[in-house]
Design an enzyme around this catalytic site. Structure first.
Site, PDB file in Angstrom:
ATOM      1  N   LYS A 165      82.461  56.168  42.319  1.00 14.44           N
ATOM      2  CA  LYS A 165      84.003  55.610  42.418  1.00 14.44           C
ATOM      3  C   LYS A 165      84.137  55.239  43.908  1.00 14.44           C
ATOM      4  O   LYS A 165      83.650  56.147  44.704  1.00 14.44           O
ATOM      5  CB  LYS A 165      85.056  56.868  42.168  1.00 14.44           C
ATOM      6  N   LYS A 174      88.388  50.384  26.922  1.00 13.43           N
ATOM      7  CA  LYS A 174      89.077  51.821  26.737  1.00 13.43           C
ATOM      8  C   LYS A 174      90.036  51.987  25.583  1.00 13.43           C
ATOM      9  O   LYS A 174      90.955  51.184  25.591  1.00 13.43           O
ATOM     10  CB  LYS A 174      89.622  52.459  28.125  1.00 13.43           C
TER      11      LYS A 174
END
Length: 336
Positions: free
Chosen positions: A151, A249
């Site tokens: 990230k 997702k």
């Protein structure tokens, strides 16, 4: 269809440690669990919603309550797409319908989806944003990981230092990064070149949702994946000419039904396909595992961030994820 009993529960999942991405630090994640029953069989679905779209637990619960009469009437999964919009509420109900249908038919969800028996999938394991030294240490510590996703926070120089430290610590792994909308187009040439030099294989969502047109004409030295930019089937075509891969997702698109539709359409458009997850338990990962059988990249590590998971749970071993039939999606999983 028989009338259904609709049960809605909410839970707060606690992280084992704070998790940082661009613009957010998470210590807990609230989820909705929907159970549908017809008196003989039942099915379950878990959703955490889409935090950056305001799709939180209160919003999901309110959406389900508004649609309760139509859900109780026992719609099929196709009809559910007209009853609820894309998002976490539909995801939880859709996944519950899949499991309920499998229980009724005495088969597995993968059979209902027309897929061959599932296989273990190589999954990425995500490193939250931290100092370069801490991220490198975390990468070394997770010796079983074969694929790592780091990230980033949109701090260009620091992010490049983070990636270099991870690569030095783990020269052996597939490495991707997630910008989480933290960058602007003027920063992309320097970022992408540095990532390529570090052997990074994927840059996910570098720009903010709504800035997709900024990528027009940008030639990237490594593949770029759309996450926040592509929420549902209706938005898929905006990826063309801008992204190489679409991260599906189930919380974004509204369930396994639409996820499978997106995967098929993306292939027809020449796009790569990835399955990702919002943080959730094994119950949330299991439907994504079915979709993952059709994907180029898999990112289903949500339970690894939690202090406690459900039992039975998915199995992480040697860099792979495996979801047994006792977890979700088979008569075994919902046997009383």
């Amino acid at each position: 269809m028989a009338r259904l009993k609709v049960e809605v529960a909410t839970e707060t999942l606690r992280f084992a440690a704070p998790f940082r991405i661009s613009g957010y630090v998470f210590e807990t994640s609230d989820v909705v669990v929907v159970t549908l029953g017809d008196g003989m069989y039942r099915g379950r679905g878990e959703a955490s919603g889409v935090y950056y779209m305001g799709d939180d637990v209160p919003a999901m619960c309110a959406a389900i309550e508004r649609a309760r009469p139509e859900i109780e009437a026992g719609p099929d999964r196709a009809a559910l797409r007209d009853i609820l919009p894309p998002g976490g509420a539909r995801n939880a109900v859709d996944c519950a319908l899949w499991e309920l249908e499998a229980a009724r038919a005495g088969c597995f969800v993968w059979e209902l989806a027309g897929l061959p028996p599932p296989r273990p999938l190589r999954t990425t394991f995500t490193l939250g944003a931290d100092t370069p030294e801490a991220m490198a240490q975390a990468a070394r510590r997770d010796v079983s990981a074969r694929s790592i996703k780091a990230k980033l926070t949109g701090e260009l120089a620091l992010d490049i230092a983070r990636v270099r430290a991870i690569r030095e610590a783990r020269p052996d792994v597939w490495l991707g990064v997630d910008g989480n909308q933290g960058f602007v187009i003027d920063e992309l040439p320097a970022l992408a070149d540095a990532l390529k030099t570090c052997g990074v294989s994927l840059l996910e969502q570098p720009l903010a949702r709504g800035r997709e047109a900024d990528l027009d004409g940008f030639v990237s030295p490594l593949p770029i994946a759309a996450d926040e930019s592509i929420l549902s089937f209706a938005e898929l075509e905006r990826a063309l000419g801008r992204f190489d891969i679409v991260n599906i997702k189930l919380d974004k698109c509204g369930g396994l039904t639409e996820g499978l539709m997106i995967a098929a359409a993306a292939r027809q458009l020449g796009l790569g396909v990835m399955v990702g997850n919002m943080v959730g338990t094994s119950l949330a990962m299991a439907p994504g595992f079915i979709l993952g059988q059709l994907c180029d990249l898999v990112d289903l590590d949500g339970p690894t961030f939690l202090a406690h998971d459900r039992s039975p749970s998915v199995d992480y071993r040697d860099g792979d994820i495996w979801v047994g039939p006792e977890v979700w999606g088979s008569p075994m999983a919902v046997a009383a």
